[in-house]
Design an enzyme around this catalytic site. Structure first.
Site, short mmCIF file in Angstrom:
data_model
loop_
_atom_site.label_atom_id
_atom_site.label_comp_id
_atom_site.label_asym_id
_atom_site.label_seq_id
_atom_site.Cartn_x
_atom_site.Cartn_y
_atom_site.Cartn_z
N TRP A 1 -9.93 1.89 5.26
CA TRP A 1 -10.12 3.21 4.66
C TRP A 1 -11.10 4.07 5.45
CZ3 TRP A 1 -6.14 1.70 2.86
CH2 TRP A 1 -5.85 1.16 1.61
N ASN B 1 -2.81 6.40 1.34
CA ASN B 1 -2.38 5.07 0.94
C ASN B 1 -1.44 5.17 -0.26
OD1 ASN B 1 -2.38 2.16 0.55
ND2 ASN B 1 -3.76 2.54 -1.19
N GLU B 2 -0.18 4.79 -0.04
CA GLU B 2 0.85 4.70 -1.07
C GLU B 2 1.03 5.97 -1.91
OE1 GLU B 2 0.77 -0.13 -1.74
OE2 GLU B 2 -0.15 1.13 -3.28
N TYR C 1 5.75 -6.22 -1.64
CA TYR C 1 5.13 -7.07 -2.65
C TYR C 1 6.16 -7.55 -3.66
CZ TYR C 1 0.61 -5.52 -0.88
OH TYR C 1 -0.48 -5.26 -0.08
N GLU D 1 1.62 -3.43 4.78
CA GLU D 1 1.03 -4.30 3.77
C GLU D 1 2.07 -5.33 3.34
OE1 GLU D 1 -0.86 -2.76 0.29
OE2 GLU D 1 -1.85 -1.10 1.34
N TRP E 1 -1.94 -8.33 4.07
CA TRP E 1 -2.87 -7.92 3.03
C TRP E 1 -3.36 -9.21 2.37
CZ3 TRP E 1 -4.73 -3.12 1.64
CH2 TRP E 1 -5.52 -3.07 0.49
#
Length: 463
Positions: A120, A235-236, A316, A356, A398
């Protein structure tokens, strides 16, 4: 680890490989001794060629990562990446008691051949905030980010720096909306972050500040620093209030142009999870669930924006498919990766990085063997693309942690020094990718004699 250490690590793997090729098991698989002698001579040729290539690479300057078609390049050589995420580095660097963990994670990752870290470059209005309020920064925290960049450079780790968060952690779009309300704006949703001109101006000012920052450790401006691999817009990002995707598409177009206008040298990616949207109904079948098509993202359309250099995808199965470890997880991972690699080649003409992926130790049915299987599956899919010179350009675990940082573990943390089976898989993948990076030129399109050498090594590895 210094350059010499990295060199010795990969040479070590090659020596192990040579020993394996000389083992009784391998001998028994050969038709006769003549074939065996030929292979042993060939293995020595591989070691010599690889040794020379590594020395040449070490003599090169630390140069900016670029892109040619669907391939990353550094100094006109391919750059396939095996990397990781450690998002909290800036916050740890801000405290002398935890600062050493930044060095530790880079040193450890480098020792296993990893070359890219995603972290970040934002912390908005929270504890140890980088941006305390719009365009008001804490210099001590900025110096902490400077330290992260300088330490990454020491260990030859390149950084993907994310510039904002969709989620409330570290501030996110909710903090921008809060600032807007405090300034008297009439805002009704966190998604106003994407549409309200004032909030857009807050974000653009933050981007400008970070990109023009002069590192207090290296005296190099961020936008000139080859340590930075790429800028990530967010991010996302999701915009649930507009499932058509138009709002987010407009935001991406404006912000990608804004970043490129300030910094035309670095690569830019969006930070998407990879969900398919309304523009590609024939691809919706690859989404993990029906909800994924309703969050305002649109993988192919979003990545066709001018100024976006490569595609980002997250992965994920335990969050999207089922929290219980199930037989459906691995097939999903394979189809998800294959679909996005195909899209990157067929529709986008750019690299794709799976920025990720992982599995949580908190999942019902979890065990470390399953984690190793998942990681090996992801690495195999990348390698299948790499062998063909395809768009599968790399992946980022991740997440990788140094020792004694259990308080930050979200269940996905991997401490390589304490996970020998996992670290062996990581090392082998780094070694395989680095062969492509150091022994092939981007101009040859894998048609040179070295391709046969690589294919033979990879074949023997699989045995």
């Amino acid at each position: 680890m210094e350059k010499f250490g990295i060199h010795m690590l990969f040479l070590f793997f090659l020596l192990i490989l040579t020993k394996q090729l000389s083992s009784n098991a391998f001998i028994n698989s050969m038709a006769d001794e003549e074939v065996l002698n030929e292979d042993q001579n060939h293995d020595q040729e591989i070691i010599t060629s690889y040794d020379e290539a590594m020395l040449e690479m070490e003599e090169d300057e630390w140069q900016m990562v670029g892109k040619k078609g669907n391939q990353f390049v550094v100094n006109n050589q391919p750059f396939y990446i095996n990397g990781f995420n450690t998002y909290w580095l800036m916050v740890f660097a801000a405290d002398d008691s935890t600062k050493g963990k930044v060095t530790e994670v880079f040193k450890q990752a480098s020792s296993f051949g990893m070359t890219v870290c995603r972290t970040w470059a934002f912390n908005d209005g929270q504890w140890r905030a980088l941006q305390k309020s719009p365009s008001v920064y804490d210099e001590d925290i900025f110096k902490a980010l400077d330290f992260v960049v300088s330490e990454a450079r020491k260990y030859k780790i390149r950084l993907i720096l994310s510039l904002a968060n969709n989620w409330e952690a570290y501030g996110g779009k909710a903090q921008y909306v809060k600032w807007g309300k405090e300034a008297g704006l009439n805002l009704t949703s966190d998604d106003d972050f994407f549409s309200h001109p004032t909030l857009r101006s807050y974000y653009k000012a933050h981007v400008k500040t970070v990109l023009n920052r002069v590192n207090t450790f290296t005296n190099i401006t961020y936008k000139e620093d080859p340590t930075i691999f790429a800028w990530e817009l967010m991010n996302e990002p999701r915009c649930n209030s507009d499932p058509t995707g138009d709002t987010l598409q407009d935001w991406i177009q404006e912000m990608a142009f804004h970043v490129k206008k300030i910094d035309p040298k670095h690569l830019v990616e969006i930070g998407l999870e990879g969900f398919y949207g309304p523009s590609t109904p024939h691809r919706l079948q690859f989404n993990p669930n029906t909800y994924a098509q309703q969050v305002g993202t649109d993988f192919i359309r979003n990545h066709q924006v001018l100024g976006v250099d490569f595609a980002s995808v997250h992965m994920y199965a335990d969050s999207w498919v089922s929290p219980q470890i199930a037989d459906t997880h691995i097939p999903f991972v394979i189809s998800w990766m294959e679909a996005h690699i195909e899209d990157a080649e067929k529709y986008l003409g750019m690299p794709v990085v799976f920025t990720e992926f992982g599995v949580s130790s908190k999942d019902p049915g979890y065990n470390s063997s399953y984690r190793d299987t998942l990681i090996s599956t992801v690495y195999s899919s990348i390698l299948n693309s790499t062998k063909k010179g395809g768009s599968g350009a790399g992946c980022l675990l991740w997440q990788v942690f140094p020792e004694d940082t259990d308080n930050m573990d979200d269940g996905y943390a991997i401490v390589l020094s304490k996970s020998p089976s996992t670290s062996s898989i990581v090392s082998l993948h780094s070694y395989r990718l680095n062969l492509f990076n150091t022994l092939c030129s981007s101009k040859c399109n894998w048609s040179c004699k070295k391709k046969k050498m690589l294919e033979k090594i990879l074949y023997h590895d699989e045995l």
